[in-house]
Design a protein around this motif. Structure first.
Motif, short mmCIF file in Angstrom:
data_model
loop_
_atom_site.label_atom_id
_atom_site.label_comp_id
_atom_site.label_asym_id
_atom_site.label_seq_id
_atom_site.Cartn_x
_atom_site.Cartn_y
_atom_site.Cartn_z
N UNK A 52 -11.57 -25.01 45.95
CA UNK A 52 -10.31 -25.15 45.23
C UNK A 52 -9.98 -23.83 44.54
N UNK A 53 -8.70 -23.56 44.37
CA UNK A 53 -8.27 -22.30 43.77
C UNK A 53 -7.56 -22.59 42.45
N UNK A 54 -7.83 -21.74 41.45
CA UNK A 54 -7.18 -21.89 40.15
C UNK A 54 -6.68 -20.54 39.65
N UNK A 55 -5.61 -20.64 38.88
CA UNK A 55 -5.09 -19.50 38.14
C UNK A 55 -5.62 -19.64 36.72
N UNK A 56 -6.05 -18.53 36.13
CA UNK A 56 -6.50 -18.50 34.75
C UNK A 56 -5.59 -17.54 33.99
N UNK A 57 -4.99 -18.02 32.90
CA UNK A 57 -4.10 -17.21 32.06
C UNK A 57 -4.85 -16.86 30.78
N UNK A 58 -4.99 -15.58 30.48
CA UNK A 58 -5.83 -15.14 29.37
C UNK A 58 -5.20 -15.31 28.00
N UNK A 59 -3.89 -15.47 27.91
CA UNK A 59 -3.20 -15.55 26.61
C UNK A 59 -3.55 -14.34 25.74
N UNK A 111 2.56 -16.56 46.12
CA UNK A 111 2.60 -17.87 45.46
C UNK A 111 3.98 -18.04 44.83
N UNK A 112 4.73 -19.03 45.31
CA UNK A 112 6.07 -19.24 44.76
C UNK A 112 5.99 -19.83 43.34
N UNK A 113 6.38 -19.03 42.36
CA UNK A 113 6.28 -19.46 40.97
C UNK A 113 7.63 -19.31 40.28
N UNK A 151 2.75 -23.71 39.45
CA UNK A 151 1.45 -23.45 40.08
C UNK A 151 0.89 -24.72 40.71
N UNK A 152 1.05 -25.86 40.04
CA UNK A 152 0.59 -27.14 40.58
C UNK A 152 1.30 -27.45 41.89
N UNK A 153 2.60 -27.20 41.94
CA UNK A 153 3.36 -27.45 43.16
C UNK A 153 2.97 -26.51 44.29
N UNK A 154 2.42 -25.36 43.93
CA UNK A 154 1.94 -24.41 44.94
C UNK A 154 0.55 -24.79 45.44
N UNK A 155 -0.09 -25.79 44.79
CA UNK A 155 -1.40 -26.25 45.22
C UNK A 155 -2.57 -25.69 44.43
N UNK A 208 -3.20 -29.51 41.09
CA UNK A 208 -2.32 -29.49 42.25
C UNK A 208 -1.61 -30.83 42.48
N UNK A 209 -0.34 -30.73 42.82
CA UNK A 209 0.42 -31.91 43.21
C UNK A 209 0.53 -31.99 44.72
#
Length: 125
Positions: A20-27, A50-52, A64-68, A87-88
């Protein structure tokens, strides 16, 4: 390098033990594996595929969820990345292959099971 992104929002990708792939946002404060800095061009290239939509709003997580992808956002109060979207739908096969064949960090966790992810790296100071 890590010191170059202190205080800046920085997003990076990782693959879990199940692919599985995830995006991590550092804030602006979350830790980033050194491996990410060694392959910044590859991260940027993958991000372009990735369409965002919804940058600057909470709607970006749905995008991001809609992109999987799973999405995690850094929470400084608990020193962990917290899952904000799952992911949705599945990743498109072309994007999935690109992501999984890349040199993205591999984390020994399962994103569907982990609400919080704490990395074995020091937080950006």
């Amino acid at each position: 390098m890590a010191k170059d992104i202190v205080g800046m929002e920085f997003d990076w990708f990782a693959v879990d033990k199940d692919g599985n792939v995830a995006l991590f946002a550092t804030a602006g404060a979350g830790p980033v594996p050194e491996q990410v800095f060694a392959s910044l061009a590859q991260h940027d290239e993958l991000a372009e595929h990735i369409p965002v939509a919804g940058w600057g709003s909470s709607q970006v997580w749905n995008s991001f969820a809609q992109a999987g992808l799973f999405a995690y956002d850094w929470r400084d109060a608990i020193k962990a990345y917290v899952r904000v979207a799952e992911p949705t739908q599945q990743l498109g096969s072309s994007l999935a292959e690109r992501l999984r064949a890349s040199s993205l960090p591999r984390l020994a966790v399962s994103f569907p099971l982990e609400h919080e992810v704490r990395l074995p790296v020091e937080p950006i100071a």
